[in-house]
Write an enzyme that holds these catalytic residues in place. Structure first.
Site, PDB file in Angstrom:
ATOM      1  N   GLU A 106      17.040  27.388  50.596  1.00  0.00           N
ATOM      2  CA  GLU A 106      17.016  25.984  50.223  1.00  0.00           C
ATOM      3  C   GLU A 106      17.524  25.052  51.247  1.00  0.00           C
ATOM      4  O   GLU A 106      17.322  23.936  51.195  1.00  0.00           O
ATOM      5  CB  GLU A 106      17.608  25.538  48.695  1.00  0.00           C
ATOM      6  CG  GLU A 106      16.660  26.210  47.680  1.00  0.00           C
ATOM      7  CD  GLU A 106      17.066  25.929  46.321  1.00  0.00           C
ATOM      8  OE1 GLU A 106      18.383  25.377  46.155  1.00  0.00           O
ATOM      9  OE2 GLU A 106      16.477  26.426  45.201  1.00  0.00           O
ATOM     10  N   GLU A 148       7.068  28.435  48.405  1.00  0.00           N
ATOM     11  CA  GLU A 148       5.873  27.715  48.538  1.00  0.00           C
ATOM     12  C   GLU A 148       5.417  26.781  47.570  1.00  0.00           C
ATOM     13  O   GLU A 148       5.017  25.656  47.853  1.00  0.00           O
ATOM     14  CB  GLU A 148       4.593  28.617  48.565  1.00  0.00           C
ATOM     15  CG  GLU A 148       4.260  29.413  47.147  1.00  0.00           C
ATOM     16  CD  GLU A 148       3.097  29.898  47.468  1.00  0.00           C
ATOM     17  OE1 GLU A 148       2.063  30.291  46.515  1.00  0.00           O
ATOM     18  OE2 GLU A 148       2.568  30.516  48.572  1.00  0.00           O
TER      19      GLU A 148
END
Length: 194
Positions: A106, A148
């Site tokens: 992240e 994704e």
């Protein structure tokens, strides 16, 4: 050795509910839902709707006196939320390894060391999800690699900015609130604790 608080007593067996039956309602990629029929302490029966979750990790990462957050749209909330890096555990995955993975995915940051702050239930009235909250130490910048279907924007806020984001409702999820207040307590005491 820690002493027990005098007003605290051991869990009360007489409050426990006996599971009479379990019906699986839904099996999803992340959660499942079941309905349990239980016998109450007074002998009557009731139903309990329970969400089963594999558990999750979250990471409090501070770099140059700024908390590292991601801004992400949350469909359940119908809006974007500023959060500490976090994600669900894969089956059999070690929480510490998952925390390292989520931090990199992240934010792009890696860390030399993780410290477990606390593990906590998010909503014990209807879910068994446990979040393991870690503090990342010795951070190094790198490239993020989100899943994704994950679209996030990286932000780094000062303590004052994080507290303002809380007052404005931009930070409102439990894990991030807990992380910000643990950071604030650390600044006051020199220790990380919750």
């Amino acid at each position: 050795m820690k002493e027990s608080l005098p007003h605290m007593k051991k869990p009360s067996k007489h409050l426990e509910e006996e599971t009479l039956s379990t019906e699986s309602i839904f099996q999803g990629k992340v959660v499942s839902l079941q309905i349990d029929k239980v016998r109450l302490p007074d002998g009557k029966t009731a139903t309990r709707e329970i969400i089963r979750h594999p558990g999750a990790v979250a990471v409090l990462a501070i770099k140059d006196d700024r908390i590292i957050l991601v801004d992400q749209y949350r469909q359940a909330m119908g809006r974007c939320e500023l959060e500490i890096p976090a994600g669900k555990l894969e089956p059999g995955e070690d929480p510490m390894e998952a925390a390292k993975r989520e931090l990199v995915e992240e934010t792009g940051y890696t860390c030399g060391r993780l410290e477990l702050l606390h593990s906590f239930y998010t909503s014990p009235g209807f879910a068994d999800e446990v979040i393991h909250l870690y503090v990342a130490h010795e951070l190094q910048e790198g490239d993020a690699a989100p899943d994704e279907d994950e679209f996030v924007e990286l932000l780094e806020l000062t303590m004052e900015e994080a507290l303002e984001a809380i007052s404005q409702g931009r930070i409102s999820d439990a894990k991030t609130l807990m992380a910000v207040y643990a950071w604030k307590l650390n600044k006051l005491t020199g220790e990380f604790r919750v």
